[in-house]
Design an enzyme around this catalytic site. Structure first.
Site, PDB file in Angstrom:
ATOM      1  N   ASP A 201       0.853  -1.187   0.000  1.00  0.00           N
ATOM      2  CA  ASP A 201       0.000   0.000   0.000  1.00  0.00           C
ATOM      3  C   ASP A 201       0.886   1.232   0.000  1.00  0.00           C
ATOM      4  O   ASP A 201       2.006   1.206   0.519  1.00  0.00           O
ATOM      5  CB  ASP A 201      -0.898   0.026   1.241  1.00  0.00           C
ATOM      6  CG  ASP A 201      -1.943  -1.072   1.209  1.00  0.00           C
ATOM      7  OD1 ASP A 201      -1.910  -1.896   0.288  1.00  0.00           O
ATOM      8  OD2 ASP A 201      -2.806  -1.106   2.106  1.00  0.00           O
ATOM      9  N   HIS A 273       5.137  -7.259  -0.476  1.00  0.00           N
ATOM     10  CA  HIS A 273       5.043  -8.565  -1.108  1.00  0.00           C
ATOM     11  C   HIS A 273       5.812  -8.569  -2.422  1.00  0.00           C
ATOM     12  O   HIS A 273       6.283  -7.524  -2.884  1.00  0.00           O
ATOM     13  CB  HIS A 273       3.573  -8.925  -1.358  1.00  0.00           C
ATOM     14  CG  HIS A 273       2.737  -8.953  -0.114  1.00  0.00           C
ATOM     15  ND1 HIS A 273       2.152 -10.111   0.381  1.00  0.00           N
ATOM     16  CD2 HIS A 273       2.365  -7.966   0.749  1.00  0.00           C
ATOM     17  CE1 HIS A 273       1.466  -9.834   1.476  1.00  0.00           C
ATOM     18  NE2 HIS A 273       1.584  -8.537   1.710  1.00  0.00           N
ATOM     19  N   SER A 384       7.607   3.964   5.178  1.00  0.00           N
ATOM     20  CA  SER A 384       8.889   4.017   4.488  1.00  0.00           C
ATOM     21  C   SER A 384       8.649   4.077   2.987  1.00  0.00           C
ATOM     22  O   SER A 384       7.624   4.571   2.546  1.00  0.00           O
ATOM     23  CB  SER A 384       9.750   2.815   4.863  1.00  0.00           C
ATOM     24  OG  SER A 384      11.073   3.008   4.427  1.00  0.00           O
TER      25      SER A 384
END
Length: 415
Positions: A201, A273, A384
């Protein structure tokens, strides 16, 4: 020494004190002429008018710095050592940026130069603060305190707890568990029709082709590709004709190098991911600073991503070179890669500019670490940045817009 138009009642010192710069009051010529005319016309029997004229005189006073004394004092400062000079200049620099109405601007006029805001920010011990924040996140909260603390965080950063696998706030024992919360399986469906999906995200800061061995962290602010990834040592037998670093990464003729930068805000899902089917051959860890990667700071500091601590995973996919880089930030000293237990980030001591390499290719395993699209790869502690740099044919197109919000599993581009 600055003298007044009229002699003062007390005699002024003949020499300027170079250790303490004094301010003396001086009246402008126009104000003094006007006030002298008013004094001649004033009636001593009217004390109210006298008070009014005195307040008018005070309003026309202005402050002036003794520039000769300041220049001498600044000359003494330039003879100091660099560390002593920085120690003496810092209090003035902080006051220069904090005081309103440009109160210390006269110092600049006589030759003093304040330390830049970037230098001040770089000197903040962000690694120490991040380690302290990490220790605080591990402290178990009392059951009665969990809901108020997490609710405040949810309200501040707009967290959607309906997507969390566990919605009960009392389930998370500390802040670290809450940051690394898992999502429901149906919350992030993985797109199968596109070759590259979003690994996390976040917000799309920039994307496009790599040009002139430089990558844009935000629009108009670039950083060197070689400084970001480090020297190319993970492949052998490079063609001699390929001299530039960018050409060394492109393995197939007719392909181009592409990049995409995704910023993870504190309220986003913190796991990342695999963005495609690929093999991870090499890991490179750069210890470094932990400055904020907020888009505002990224516009402020050039090559910010090259200063910060980061973990570079390089390998290959069906079209050639592929890399995913997890960039650390303030309060994000912990970057975890699930299949690499030897990785330790935000260590108390490190050599500036150094990096640590690890190869996943062995004699018994020539394929490295095999990753499938959507498979869990790692996690951050707070917000981050993820940077993708990969090789693809010239007809590869991004299905993105700069500044848009994106979720893990959504399509990024395809052929």
């Amino acid at each position: 020494m600055v003298r007044c138009r009229k002699p003062l009642a007390t005699s002024l010192p003949s020499r300027c004190n170079l250790r303490k710069v004094k301010l003396h009051v001086r009246r402008t010529q126009a104000a003094s002429v006007t006030n002298s005319g008013r004094e001649e016309q004033a009636d001593p029997s009217e004390p109210a008018k006298v008070n009014a004229s005195s307040s008018t005189r005070r309003a026309h006073f202005r402050l002036q710095f003794p520039q000769l004394a300041l220049r001498r004092r600044l000359g003494q400062l330039t003879c100091m050592s660099r560390s002593a000079l920085k120690l003496r200049s810092w209090p003035l620099t902080i006051l220069y940026y904090l005081l309103p109405f440009a109160a210390l601007r006269p110092l600049v006029r006589v030759g003093w130069r304040p330390t830049s805001r970037v230098a001040i920010y770089k000197s903040v011990p962000t690694r120490l603060l991040s380690r302290a924040w990490g220790r605080l996140n591990q402290v178990e909260l009392p059951t009665w305190l969990r809901k108020p603390v997490y609710s405040l965080y949810i309200w501040t950063f707009g967290v959607n707890m309906k997507e969390a696998a566990v919605e009960d706030l009392h389930h998370y024992r500390n802040l670290s568990e809450f940051f690394r919360r898992k999502l429901k399986p149906q919350a992030r469906p993985v797109c199968d029709s596109h070759s590259v999906i979003s690994p996390s995200d976040g917000k799309i800061l920039h994307f496009g082709r790599v040009k002139n061995c430089e990558v844009e962290q935000v629009k108009g602010v670039t950083y060197s590709l070689e400084s970001f990834l480090g020297p190319q040592t993970w492949t052998e037998n490079l063609p001699i004709s390929k001299t530039s670093f960018q050409d060394q990464l492109v393995t197939k003729e007719g392909n181009e190098l592409y990049h995409c930068v995704i910023y993870l805000a504190p309220g986003d899902y913190h796991c990342f991911h695999s963005p495609t089917d690929w093999n991870v051959y090499h890991r490179r860890h750069f210890p470094g600073s932990l400055m904020s990667v907020n888009p505002g700071v990224a516009r402020w500091i050039k090559e910010l991503f090259c200063y910060n601590e980061r973990v570079v995973l390089t390998g290959g996919w069906k079209h050639g070179f592929f890399s995913l880089t997890a960039v650390g930030a303030t309060n994000v000293g912990s970057i975890r890669i699930y299949f690499d237990r030897d990785l330790q980030t935000n260590s108390p001591r490190y050599s500036k500019g150094s990096h640590n390499d690890m190869s996943y290719v062995t004699n018994n395993n020539q394929d490295g670490i095999v990753m499938r699209k959507g498979e869990q790869l790692g996690e951050f502690n707070l917000g981050s940045t993820i940077v993708l740099i990969f090789e693809a044919p010239k007809d590869f197109t991004f299905n993105l817009k700069a500044g848009q919000k994106i979720h893990f599993g959504e399509a990024m581009g395809s052929l």
